[in-house]
Design an enzyme around this catalytic site. Structure first.
Site, PDB file in Angstrom:
ATOM      1  N   ASP A  39     -38.689 -34.762  25.772  1.00  0.00           N
ATOM      2  CA  ASP A  39     -37.401 -34.226  25.339  1.00  0.00           C
ATOM      3  C   ASP A  39     -36.796 -33.474  26.513  1.00  0.00           C
ATOM      4  OD1 ASP A  39     -36.311 -33.651  22.170  1.00  0.00           O
ATOM      5  OD2 ASP A  39     -35.340 -32.537  23.778  1.00  0.00           O
ATOM      6  N   ASP A  65     -35.112 -36.148  31.010  1.00  0.00           N
ATOM      7  CA  ASP A  65     -33.734 -36.525  30.719  1.00  0.00           C
ATOM      8  C   ASP A  65     -33.710 -38.046  30.625  1.00  0.00           C
ATOM      9  OD1 ASP A  65     -31.052 -37.193  30.688  1.00  0.00           O
ATOM     10  OD2 ASP A  65     -30.473 -35.733  32.215  1.00  0.00           O
ATOM     11  N   VAL A  66     -33.592 -38.574  29.416  1.00  0.00           N
ATOM     12  CA  VAL A  66     -33.734 -40.021  29.218  1.00  0.00           C
ATOM     13  C   VAL A  66     -32.586 -40.826  29.815  1.00  0.00           C
ATOM     14  CG1 VAL A  66     -35.237 -39.885  27.191  1.00  0.00           C
ATOM     15  CG2 VAL A  66     -32.743 -39.787  26.893  1.00  0.00           C
ATOM     16  N   ASN A  92     -36.433 -42.240  20.075  1.00  0.00           N
ATOM     17  CA  ASN A  92     -35.696 -41.461  19.091  1.00  0.00           C
ATOM     18  C   ASN A  92     -34.612 -40.573  19.693  1.00  0.00           C
ATOM     19  OD1 ASN A  92     -35.409 -39.878  16.442  1.00  0.00           O
ATOM     20  ND2 ASN A  92     -36.212 -38.292  17.809  1.00  0.00           N
ATOM     21  N   TYR A 159     -20.548 -43.121  18.226  1.00  0.00           N
ATOM     22  CA  TYR A 159     -21.855 -43.053  17.580  1.00  0.00           C
ATOM     23  C   TYR A 159     -22.160 -44.354  16.845  1.00  0.00           C
ATOM     24  CZ  TYR A 159     -25.772 -41.010  14.975  1.00  0.00           C
ATOM     25  OH  TYR A 159     -27.009 -40.728  14.451  1.00  0.00           O
ATOM     26  N   LYS A 163     -25.271 -46.833  17.839  1.00  0.00           N
ATOM     27  CA  LYS A 163     -26.364 -47.081  16.898  1.00  0.00           C
ATOM     28  C   LYS A 163     -26.370 -48.536  16.413  1.00  0.00           C
ATOM     29  CE  LYS A 163     -28.435 -43.092  16.821  1.00  0.00           C
ATOM     30  NZ  LYS A 163     -29.835 -42.953  17.299  1.00  0.00           N
ATOM     31  N   THR A 194     -32.006 -32.300   9.450  1.00  0.00           N
ATOM     32  CA  THR A 194     -32.445 -32.076  10.825  1.00  0.00           C
ATOM     33  C   THR A 194     -31.462 -31.132  11.517  1.00  0.00           C
ATOM     34  OG1 THR A 194     -31.142 -33.907  11.727  1.00  0.00           O
ATOM     35  CG2 THR A 194     -33.379 -34.430  10.954  1.00  0.00           C
TER      36      THR A 194
END
Length: 256
Positions: A39, A65-66, A92, A159, A163, A194
């Site tokens: 993360d 940092d993805v 995720n 978004y 997705k 969440t």
């Protein structure tokens, strides 16, 4: 599942500091896997890994940092260096939806959503698959999309697009890697309690109740642990015939 189902196996979870990612990492550890949590939030990620270790699990946290492919490659290498292999991955990491229709869209926000919600999944898949192909034992990967990828919501074009594309990426990968014994599936969470959802909603019990009534047949928010169960199950041998599947975990929202 038995407590030792994943004993001796290794799972990597991105976006693992909080929410669905943290719950998924914890459940892998409870089932006996060694877990690599990744993360950008180092403080929360370290705290989550520490909780898993306190409960008897094996876990390390790696700040990543993805958006940076080199960092993703190093993350996979770290998993193998520390634990010897990579059996499972749950991609995720994501950021919250945009909140404006297309004519008011900020393209910088759109680019950020694509970089984190989509491009990072592609980068993770690339390096996870390379590692699994080098191993005698293959593996299973779960990408985390959203119910918005199946049933779009208004005023969130970036978004929804990101997705939806994760679903397409999952299906494409399933075609390419099933012959090599690697399964690639996808979950599409609905309304789940969440930190990301909390940040997107007003701090009002009335509003939350209204939203739950509109987005769940059970008229409640899902729990991160319920989504984690689906991720872990898809990686298990009990899901051995599944690849290219898109599993809604949505309280029946897609049936409405």
């Amino acid at each position: 599942m038995t407590q030792s189902e994943f004993s001796g196996r290794v799972a990597l979870v991105t976006g693992a500091a909080k929410g669905i990612g943290a719950a998924t990492a914890a459940q892998f550890a409870q089932q006996g896997a060694s877990v690599v949590l990744a993360d950008i939030d180092a403080a929360a990620g370290e705290a989550t890994a520490a909780r898993i270790r306190m409960e008897g699990g094996r876990a390390i946290f790696v700040p990543v940092d993805v958006r940076d492919e080199g960092a993703v490659a190093a993350l996979v290498a770290r998993a193998v260096d520390d634990f010897g292999t990579l059996d499972f991955a749950v991609n995720n990491a994501a950021i919250r939806p945009d909140q404006a229709p297309l004519d008011q869209m900020d393209l910088a926000d759109f680019d950020a959503l694509m970089a984190i919600n989509l491009r990072s999944v592609a980068a993770c898949l690339k390096h996870e698959l390379r590692q699994m192909l080098r191993q005698d034992s293959r593996g299973a990967i779960v990408n985390v999309s959203s119910i918005c990828g199946l049933r779009p919501q208004a005023a969130s074009p970036g978004y929804v697009a990101s997705k939806s594309a994760v679903i397409g990426l999952t299906r494409s990968a399933s075609l390419d890697y099933a012959p090599q014994g690697i399964r690639v599936n996808c979950i599409a969470p609905g309304l789940v309690d969440t930190p990301m959802v909390d940040a997107a909603l007003p701090a009002s019990d009335t509003v939350r109740q209204q939203v739950a009534g509109q987005l769940s047949l059970f008229r409640r928010f899902g729990r991160a642990e319920e989504v984690a169960e689906a991720c872990v199950w898809l990686c298990s041998d009990r899901a051995s015939l599944l690849t290219g599947a898109i599993l809604p975990v949505d309280g029946g929202y897609t049936a409405m």
